[in-house]
Design an enzyme around this catalytic site. Structure first.
Site, PDB file in Angstrom:
ATOM      1  N   HIS A 149       0.968  -1.337  -0.351  1.00 57.20           N
ATOM      2  CA  HIS A 149       0.339  -0.233   0.174  1.00 57.20           C
ATOM      3  C   HIS A 149       0.982   1.235   0.264  1.00 57.20           C
ATOM      4  O   HIS A 149       0.557   2.388  -0.055  1.00 57.20           O
ATOM      5  CB  HIS A 149      -1.139  -0.035   0.844  1.00 57.20           C
ATOM      6  CG  HIS A 149      -0.494   0.158   2.525  1.00 57.20           C
ATOM      7  ND1 HIS A 149       0.102  -0.330   3.369  1.00 57.20           N
ATOM      8  CD2 HIS A 149      -0.224   1.343   3.556  1.00 57.20           C
ATOM      9  CE1 HIS A 149       0.224  -0.003   4.383  1.00 57.20           C
ATOM     10  NE2 HIS A 149       0.188   0.581   4.402  1.00 57.20           N
ATOM     11  N   HIS A 192       7.849  -2.339   2.483  1.00 60.58           N
ATOM     12  CA  HIS A 192       7.510  -0.923   2.009  1.00 60.58           C
ATOM     13  C   HIS A 192       8.850  -0.362   2.292  1.00 60.58           C
ATOM     14  O   HIS A 192       8.942   0.563   0.773  1.00 60.58           O
ATOM     15  CB  HIS A 192       7.239   0.019   3.400  1.00 60.58           C
ATOM     16  CG  HIS A 192       5.016  -1.024   3.616  1.00 60.58           C
ATOM     17  ND1 HIS A 192       4.421  -0.772   2.301  1.00 60.58           N
ATOM     18  CD2 HIS A 192       5.003  -1.012   4.727  1.00 60.58           C
ATOM     19  CE1 HIS A 192       3.584  -1.676   3.283  1.00 60.58           C
ATOM     20  NE2 HIS A 192       3.887  -1.875   4.171  1.00 60.58           N
TER      21      HIS A 192
HETATM   22  C1  BG6 Z   1       1.591  -2.141   7.130  1.00 64.25           C
HETATM   23  C2  BG6 Z   1       2.285  -3.480   8.563  1.00 64.25           C
HETATM   24  O1  BG6 Z   1       2.087  -2.959   5.998  1.00 64.25           O
HETATM   25  O2  BG6 Z   1       2.059  -1.327   7.656  1.00 64.25           O
HETATM   26  C3  BG6 Z   1       2.282  -2.015   9.730  1.00 64.25           C
HETATM   27  O3  BG6 Z   1       2.105  -4.749   8.241  1.00 64.25           O
HETATM   28  C4  BG6 Z   1       2.254  -0.895   9.775  1.00 64.25           C
HETATM   29  O4  BG6 Z   1       2.401  -2.617  11.183  1.00 64.25           O
HETATM   30  C5  BG6 Z   1       1.740  -0.460   8.676  1.00 64.25           C
HETATM   31  O5  BG6 Z   1       1.860  -0.544  10.918  1.00 64.25           O
HETATM   32  C6  BG6 Z   1       1.435   1.024   8.042  1.00 64.25           C
HETATM   33  O6  BG6 Z   1       1.273   1.342   7.560  1.00 64.25           O
HETATM   34  P1  BG6 Z   1       1.628   3.473   7.241  1.00 64.25           P
HETATM   35  O7  BG6 Z   1       0.300   3.616   5.666  1.00 64.25           O
HETATM   36  O8  BG6 Z   1       0.289   3.305   8.390  1.00 64.25           O
HETATM   37  O9  BG6 Z   1       3.214   4.292   7.019  1.00 64.25           O
END
Ligand code: BG6
Length: 480
Positions: A168, A230
């Site tokens: 995402h 990420h």
């Molecule tokens: C997710 C992880 O992919 O991303 C989580 O599994 C994490 O542990 C999250 O909290 C963080 O996403 P964002 O969009 O809040 O930075």
């Protein structure tokens, strides 16, 4: 068009996917002919499912977005189907609603353990056609072999262009903006290399803890939960060569080259390159935080890391000799995702020694707010003498765009519906990222590197400061 959400009663569907679809519906971006099906193993009447959705929408939408009349219209598009994923016959309930000539989007918002059996059962019902797509979430597997197994089992029934693998972060406007910043401006591209860059920092710090996901997280840890996907994806966008165009294959080809150029860890050098940590009790915003080991679902003797920092090298012409420092952690001092490009010193200082010359820094903040700050030296106005001062050229996106931002899932869902794959990971990217992470994890166990504890609400263990200090540098923990 049919959107089938497996895990329709789960957290991802209710907290992210359905609110995102609602916003598109409200903004009239959702095509009129789309039908949405929530799929779960619970026995539920459609009306009960609708009530659950309404509650979650009211929890997850702000007052401007929330509109009861629109919600009532929106839920008319949504049906509920009960399916036990392991029961072949239950999939007959899907076949009643579609055929293999329809555009069917199968969104698997479920554990990867179910990916294989769901794909098999869809195939058995003959409801996968050339217009069908399957959508899966990270993590794609738990190591290289399991990701290959998942990819193989999907490839039996879907062509690569029909598979959307979600990270995402790639749906975040700010992450995509990296492409605009790098390849829409000649200014940066010319100095974006070892010619002018001293080192690069990538930080994804969270104040959040485990959010009721203790048992998942304890099996996973920060390396697999965040770094493998990420952070490596952000790294690719920062380090890649200019693609020939903005098409999905061109961009993914360049990202892949970065992953393939990552220098493997040497066991005897692991402790100079890597720090893992786990939070203990502390405080965030004056609120007491319990230690990781006291969290629900966590083994009280757990050795799982909630923080990782590493120094990595990209072995190619552009980045030779430039270290990349990456770190991510839970329960840190601030929620902050940012990239810091630290430039080298000027080759010759013409000013007198009273003047402290600072090296230029470009700070690209991805969240919570989106901004680009270039720190430059100027002359401080004065009646006499010549004093230098560092000031920022500051671009805060909110000053220009107020409500135009789509949330990551809104953007990704729209791209899936429009069949645009650029923001999704290709199979070879996922597998190359796992291959790097597998050898990193292997080096950790071989070198018996120890977990360093850090206080909740801090910037991680002090050993992480030492890691970057080995390059005469400091993490950018500055307050704005
Ligand atoms: C997710 C992880 O992919 O991303 C989580 O599994 C994490 O542990 C999250 O909290 C963080 O996403 P964002 O969009 O809040 O930075």
């Amino acid at each position: 068009m049919n959107l089938f959400i497996f895990g329709g009663t789960g957290d991802l569907a209710k907290r992210k996917l359905l609110p995102a679809l609602y916003r598109h519906f409200k903004a009239e971006r959702l095509s009129k002919d789309i039908k949405i099906y929530g799929i779960g193993s619970k026995e539920l009447q459609a009306s009960e499912y609708h009530e659950e959705i309404k509650v979650k929408l009211s929890d997850n939408l702000d007052s401007v977005e929330y509109d009861a009349a629109v919600i009532n219209e929106f839920i008319k598009k949504i049906s509920y189907i009960k399916i036990d994923f392991n029961k072949k016959n239950d999939f007959v309930n899907l076949k009643k609603n579609t055929s293999n000539t329809d555009r069917n989007l199968y969104y698997l918002a479920v554990s990867p353990l179910f990916y294989k059996v769901i794909a098999e059962n869809l195939n058995d019902q003959d409801i996968i056609g050339p217009l069908s797509s399957i959508i899966v979430e990270k993590p794609i597997g738990n190591d290289l072999q399991s990701s290959i197994d998942i990819n193989e089992s999907l490839a039996l029934y879907f062509n690569e262009h029909q598979i959307f693998r979600i990270d995402h972060y790639l749906g975040k406007e700010a992450v995509q903006n990296l492409l605009a910043l790098r390849f829409g401006n000649i200014l940066f591209e010319k100095i974006w290399s070892n010619v002018a860059v001293d080192h690069i920092q990538i930080t994804v710090a969270e104040t959040l803890g485990l959010e009721n996901r203790g048992s998942y997280y304890d099996q996973t840890g920060a390396i697999k939960d965040m770094l493998q996907n990420h952070l490596l994806q952000i790294l690719c966008l920062v380090a890649m060569e200019p693609p020939t165009n903005i098409n999905s294959e061109s961009i993914r080809d360049e990202k892949l080259k970065v992953l393939r150029s990552l220098r493997p860890f040497k066991t005897n050098e692991t402790d100079e390159h890597l720090v893992i940590g786990q939070y203990k009790e502390g405080a965030i915003d004056a609120k007491a935080i319990t230690s990781y080991l006291d969290e629900n679902g966590v083994n009280p003797k757990s050795q799982t890391e909630t923080f990782v920092a590493l120094k990595l090298w990209i072995d190619n012409w552009r980045w030779s000799g430039v270290p990349f420092f990456l770190r991510t952690g839970k329960r840190m001092a601030e929620k902050r995702s940012e990239i810091v490009i630290q430039f080298k010193s000027v080759p010759h200082n013409i000013f007198d020694s009273n003047n402290k010359q600072k090296d230029n820094q470009l700070v690209i903040r991805l969240q919570p707010e989106e901004s680009i700050k270039l720190k430059i030296m100027i002359k401080k106005p004065s009646a006499s003498g010549f004093s230098l001062q560092e000031l920022p050229l500051d671009l805060l996106f909110d000053d220009y765009y107020e409500d135009d931002h789509l949330d990551a899932y809104e953007r990704l869902l729209m791209d899936i519906i429009d069949n645009k794959p650029s923001l999704f990971m290709r199979r070879d990217e996922v597998e190359n990222a796992w291959s790097y992470i597998d050898q990193l994890i292997h080096s950790i166990s071989e070198s018996e590197i120890k977990l360093s504890k850090y206080n909740a609400g801090s910037w991680g263990p002090s050993s992480s400061d030492l890691l970057i200090a080995s390059h005469n540098a400091k993490w950018n923990n500055e307050e704005d």
